[in-house]
Design a protein around this motif. Structure first.
Motif, PDB file in Angstrom:
ATOM      1  N   VAL A  73       1.052  -1.555   0.345  1.00  0.00           N
ATOM      2  CA  VAL A  73       0.250   0.209  -0.013  1.00  0.00           C
ATOM      3  C   VAL A  73       0.899   1.313   0.103  1.00  0.00           C
ATOM      4  O   VAL A  73       0.878   1.927  -0.327  1.00  0.00           O
ATOM      5  CB  VAL A  73      -1.169   0.377   1.256  1.00  0.00           C
ATOM      6  N   GLN A  74       2.025   1.285   0.835  1.00  0.00           N
ATOM      7  CA  GLN A  74       2.903   1.981   0.791  1.00  0.00           C
ATOM      8  C   GLN A  74       3.437   2.490  -0.621  1.00  0.00           C
ATOM      9  O   GLN A  74       3.649   3.643  -0.941  1.00  0.00           O
ATOM     10  CB  GLN A  74       4.052   2.226   2.135  1.00  0.00           C
ATOM     11  N   GLU A  75       3.638   1.626  -1.081  1.00  0.00           N
ATOM     12  CA  GLU A  75       4.818   1.643  -2.265  1.00  0.00           C
ATOM     13  C   GLU A  75       3.769   2.634  -3.534  1.00  0.00           C
ATOM     14  O   GLU A  75       4.279   3.374  -3.840  1.00  0.00           O
ATOM     15  CB  GLU A  75       5.109   0.560  -3.102  1.00  0.00           C
ATOM     16  N   SER A  76       2.527   1.789  -3.366  1.00  0.00           N
ATOM     17  CA  SER A  76       1.460   2.497  -4.564  1.00  0.00           C
ATOM     18  C   SER A  76       1.562   3.758  -4.300  1.00  0.00           C
ATOM     19  O   SER A  76       0.569   4.686  -4.909  1.00  0.00           O
ATOM     20  CB  SER A  76      -0.423   1.639  -4.157  1.00  0.00           C
ATOM     21  N   LEU A  77       1.273   4.593  -2.770  1.00  0.00           N
ATOM     22  CA  LEU A  77       0.846   5.674  -2.506  1.00  0.00           C
ATOM     23  C   LEU A  77       2.622   6.653  -2.713  1.00  0.00           C
ATOM     24  O   LEU A  77       1.728   7.822  -3.559  1.00  0.00           O
ATOM     25  CB  LEU A  77       1.060   5.680  -0.556  1.00  0.00           C
ATOM     26  N   LEU A  78       3.290   5.981  -2.267  1.00  0.00           N
ATOM     27  CA  LEU A  78       4.898   6.817  -2.568  1.00  0.00           C
ATOM     28  C   LEU A  78       4.372   6.874  -4.318  1.00  0.00           C
ATOM     29  O   LEU A  78       4.461   8.029  -4.707  1.00  0.00           O
ATOM     30  CB  LEU A  78       5.529   6.060  -2.291  1.00  0.00           C
ATOM     31  N   ILE A  79       4.403   5.629  -5.013  1.00  0.00           N
ATOM     32  CA  ILE A  79       4.269   6.122  -6.553  1.00  0.00           C
ATOM     33  C   ILE A  79       3.054   7.511  -7.236  1.00  0.00           C
ATOM     34  O   ILE A  79       3.552   7.952  -8.061  1.00  0.00           O
ATOM     35  CB  ILE A  79       3.793   4.711  -7.364  1.00  0.00           C
ATOM     36  N   SER A  80       1.785   6.998  -6.521  1.00  0.00           N
ATOM     37  CA  SER A  80       1.089   7.713  -7.326  1.00  0.00           C
ATOM     38  C   SER A  80       1.223   9.820  -6.928  1.00  0.00           C
ATOM     39  O   SER A  80       1.307  10.219  -7.416  1.00  0.00           O
ATOM     40  CB  SER A  80      -0.034   7.434  -6.436  1.00  0.00           C
ATOM     41  N   SER A  81       1.319   9.462  -5.351  1.00  0.00           N
ATOM     42  CA  SER A  81       2.245  10.820  -4.369  1.00  0.00           C
ATOM     43  C   SER A  81       3.100  11.847  -6.160  1.00  0.00           C
ATOM     44  O   SER A  81       3.646  12.826  -5.851  1.00  0.00           O
ATOM     45  CB  SER A  81       2.452  10.564  -3.553  1.00  0.00           C
ATOM     46  N   TYR A  82       4.157  11.081  -6.119  1.00  0.00           N
ATOM     47  CA  TYR A  82       5.590  11.251  -6.646  1.00  0.00           C
ATOM     48  C   TYR A  82       4.950  11.624  -8.532  1.00  0.00           C
ATOM     49  O   TYR A  82       5.111  12.232  -8.748  1.00  0.00           O
ATOM     50  CB  TYR A  82       6.550   9.963  -7.222  1.00  0.00           C
ATOM     51  N   MET A  83       4.204  10.330  -9.121  1.00  0.00           N
ATOM     52  CA  MET A  83       3.706  10.993 -10.532  1.00  0.00           C
ATOM     53  C   MET A  83       2.937  12.041 -10.513  1.00  0.00           C
ATOM     54  O   MET A  83       2.527  12.986 -11.146  1.00  0.00           O
ATOM     55  CB  MET A  83       2.477   9.943 -10.762  1.00  0.00           C
ATOM     56  N   ALA A  84       1.601  12.654  -9.307  1.00  0.00           N
ATOM     57  CA  ALA A  84       1.487  13.706  -8.446  1.00  0.00           C
ATOM     58  C   ALA A  84       1.825  15.169  -8.200  1.00  0.00           C
ATOM     59  O   ALA A  84       1.585  16.366  -7.966  1.00  0.00           O
ATOM     60  CB  ALA A  84      -0.359  13.113  -8.365  1.00  0.00           C
ATOM     61  N   ARG A  85       3.848  14.805  -8.509  1.00  0.00           N
ATOM     62  CA  ARG A  85       4.112  15.775  -7.975  1.00  0.00           C
ATOM     63  C   ARG A  85       3.198  16.596  -6.360  1.00  0.00           C
ATOM     64  O   ARG A  85       3.478  17.365  -5.836  1.00  0.00           O
ATOM     65  CB  ARG A  85       4.390  17.151  -8.538  1.00  0.00           C
ATOM     66  N   GLU A  86       3.268  15.100  -5.646  1.00  0.00           N
ATOM     67  CA  GLU A  86       2.354  15.830  -3.978  1.00  0.00           C
ATOM     68  C   GLU A  86       3.875  15.459  -3.087  1.00  0.00           C
ATOM     69  O   GLU A  86       3.663  15.091  -2.845  1.00  0.00           O
ATOM     70  CB  GLU A  86       1.110  14.572  -4.192  1.00  0.00           C
ATOM     71  N   TRP A  87       4.300  16.471  -2.937  1.00  0.00           N
ATOM     72  CA  TRP A  87       5.864  16.108  -2.439  1.00  0.00           C
ATOM     73  C   TRP A  87       5.929  15.855  -0.924  1.00  0.00           C
ATOM     74  O   TRP A  87       6.568  15.246  -0.799  1.00  0.00           O
ATOM     75  CB  TRP A  87       6.866  17.360  -2.309  1.00  0.00           C
ATOM     76  N   ARG A  88       5.107  16.543  -0.100  1.00  0.00           N
ATOM     77  CA  ARG A  88       4.767  16.248   1.129  1.00  0.00           C
ATOM     78  C   ARG A  88       4.507  14.765   1.536  1.00  0.00           C
ATOM     79  O   ARG A  88       4.971  14.677   2.682  1.00  0.00           O
ATOM     80  CB  ARG A  88       3.408  17.066   2.062  1.00  0.00           C
ATOM     81  N   LEU A  89       3.392  14.535   0.679  1.00  0.00           N
ATOM     82  CA  LEU A  89       2.884  12.788   0.919  1.00  0.00           C
ATOM     83  C   LEU A  89       3.740  12.167   0.489  1.00  0.00           C
ATOM     84  O   LEU A  89       4.107  10.971   0.851  1.00  0.00           O
ATOM     85  CB  LEU A  89       2.051  13.035   0.441  1.00  0.00           C
TER      86      LEU A  89
END
Length: 569
Positions: free
Chosen positions: A215-231
């Protein structure tokens, strides 16, 4: 036994419970009070808890209090307690007769505080932190969970205040547990990373979700692609506290780059790992193939991807696999075969040539017994010998040579010949081909497959002359054989635009192969008979059967037409 005044801790803990609804702590509280000799507190707490609908879960939780009340009074309370027990647990025997020797100090071992109850305690603004810790310590609470820890951190004032509260819990003998949240909270507070610490405390993620690496890896990739840097940075910090992920973070970043389509970054990361003598995990290799290579049906060309050209997909996978293999990781044979097929089917000859030679040299270099100075034109059924070696090294050499031969088996060698002919040559400007290591003079470009096979032979691949010859004759039959209709558009086009004579092509095939000649005139057969062999009995039978099936099909159509005509008339 003389009864004394109720302890101050009792009143503090009772105040805590008064501000919290839904608690179920009867067994642990009464047991802890009795073990500490606070009998009056236990009797009073019994009445308080049952008034708040907090009852013992079984008869064993109530039994020590029953024994104490019977032995020490007051008699009225003992009678009420026995009446309560009879109503609550009607199937149980009388406690005095059932267990006359049970000590008041017997009870369950200290257990962690129920996390949701602890979270409500720390979230209660009317209770000071010190009061809560005193109450927990008095009742023998051994640990608190991440929910309780989060509520405590929410009420704290920055990292230093959190560290001070953690010290107080430790001094009280209360453990924080070993959850990802607890470890990360302590680390961020110690490093004084206030922004990241605030994001962790106020995150809407359940603490249990922080333990799930997928779950955390999926969240990391999605936040990286969305450029949500704090998350992104918070999730990266969480993953750094998961042991299995922390030991292989480069593979995690590799999968991130692949998903985001940042292939140059992925290649750069693999290069850095190779220089450090490290490699990708098997999970990342499987992920690369599944994400990048567009699925291909057996026998069909790879479909065109909507995002990237097919040759770029294969080139990326090939380069990464080569780097991974150079670190000693075993790559499945069928994966290499798929790479070569995609290059050949899409007519990317230069990439096919380079990949084939790399594979031959890589696996041959891992087998020191291979003499790369000679050209091994081996018999059809010969097998490369292996010099005697010791233990693991000998086994590794055998496995390496076996994998090389599995990649370039007879079918792959025949396919390389066929792919070499996949070149459209204009009649106005005939292309020439003059590879290094061949006799003087230009060659017909269509012989490049034979030239490549000769180079593979020089690098340790066991060649299969019979299959190579068969593939050459099949290609010559397409170009120069008797009139026949091919179902492949490329074959029809090459035959129509062919600018070379059959003698020229056969001569260049023999020159590219070397001695002895690949295509020889035997038994007085003419060149036309060699390139256009008669149909075998099997082929004749197959052709006859096909024609018979077509005739039957046409007959059925005629009969159906006649039947419909009769019905309409």
């Amino acid at each position: 036994m003389k009864r004394g005044a109720l302890s101050p801790g009792f009143w503090a803990f009772r105040s805590i419970c008064s501000t919290t609804d839904g608690h179920q702590i009867y067994g642990r509280v009464i047991s802890a009070l009795l073990r500490h000799g606070l009998f009056e507190d236990a009797l009073s707490m019994h009445k308080f808890l049952i008034q708040r609908d907090d009852h013992p879960q079984d008869y064993e939780e109530l039994q020590p209090l029953l024994i104490y009340a019977k032995e020490n009074g007051p008699w009225t309370f003992s009678e009420k307690l026995h009446s309560y027990a009879a109503n609550r647990f009607p199937e149980q025997s009388e406690p005095a007769e059932e267990s006359p020797g049970v000590s008041v100090e017997a009870g369950p071992e200290d257990k962690p505080l129920k996390d949701d109850f602890g979270a409500r305690l720390f979230a209660t603004g009317a209770l000071a932190f010190e009061t809560i810790v005193s109450g927990l310590q008095m009742f023998g609470v051994s640990a608190i969970g991440p929910h309780s820890l989060r509520e405590m951190a929410v009420r704290a004032h920055g990292s230093q205040d959190i560290l001070e509260k953690l010290r107080q819990l430790q001094n009280a003998g209360i453990s924080l547990g070993d959850s990802v949240f607890a470890r990360l909270l302590r680390r961020l507070a110690t490093e004084n990373r206030e922004i990241l610490l605030s994001d962790l405390i106020h995150s809407d993620q359940h603490p249990d979700v922080l333990e799930d690496a997928h779950v955390q890896e999926s969240l990391l990739i999605s936040s990286y692609m969305a450029r949500e840097w704090r998350l992104y940075h918070l999730t990266l910090a969480v993953l750094g506290e998961i042991p299995d992920v922390r030991s292989d973070l480069p593979s995690l970043h590799f999968r991130k780059y692949i998903t985001a389509g940042e292939w140059s970054q992925a290649l750069k990361l693999v290069d850095e790992l190779t220089l450090r003598g490290q490699t990708l995990s098997q999970e990342s290799i499987d992920f690369l193939v599944a994400q990048v290579l567009t699925p291909r049906k057996p026998g069909a060309r790879p479909p065109q991807s909507t995002d990237f050209p097919s040759d770029q997909e294969v080139t990326l996978v090939s380069r990464i696999l080569q780097r991974v293999a150079s670190t000693g990781v075993s790559i499945p044979t069928d994966l290499w075969v798929e790479i070569l097929k995609r290059y050949g089917m899409t007519n990317h000859w230069d990439e096919l040539h380079d990949c084939c030679l790399w594979l031959a040299r890589h696996y041959s270099c891992r087998s020191p017994h291979v003499d790369t100075a000679r050209v091994p034109m081996l018999p059809e059924k010969s097998h490369a010998g292996v010099h005697a070696g010791s233990g693991v090294h000998a086994g590794s050499r055998v496995q390496s040579i076996r994998q090389l031969q599995d990649i370039f088996d007879r079918h792959m060698q025949a396919a390389i010949v066929a792919w070499g002919f996949r070149m459209r040559i204009s009649t106005q400007s005939k292309k020439t081909y003059n590879p290094s290591g061949t006799p003087e003079g230009d060659l017909v470009p269509w012989v490049r497959g034979v030239v490549l096979l000769r180079e593979l032979g020089e690098n340790g691949v066991e060649l299969r002359p019979g299959w190579i010859l068969r593939a050459c004759r099949q290609r010559l039959a397409v170009l120069y054989g008797g009139p026949r209709h091919s179902g492949r558009r490329m074959n029809r086009m090459l035959r129509r635009e062919n600018p070379y004579s059959v003698e020229r092509v056969v001569s260049d095939l023999n020159r590219a192969w070397g001695e002895p000649a690949l295509i020889q005139h035997r038994g007085g057969k003419s060149l036309q008979e060699l390139v256009n062999p008669p149909l075998s009995n099997v082929s004749l039978h197959r052709t006859h059967r096909t024609m018979l099936n077509h005739a039957r099909y046409l007959r059925d159509i005629v009969y159906e037409y006649i039947r419909l005509e009769k019905q309409s008339s």
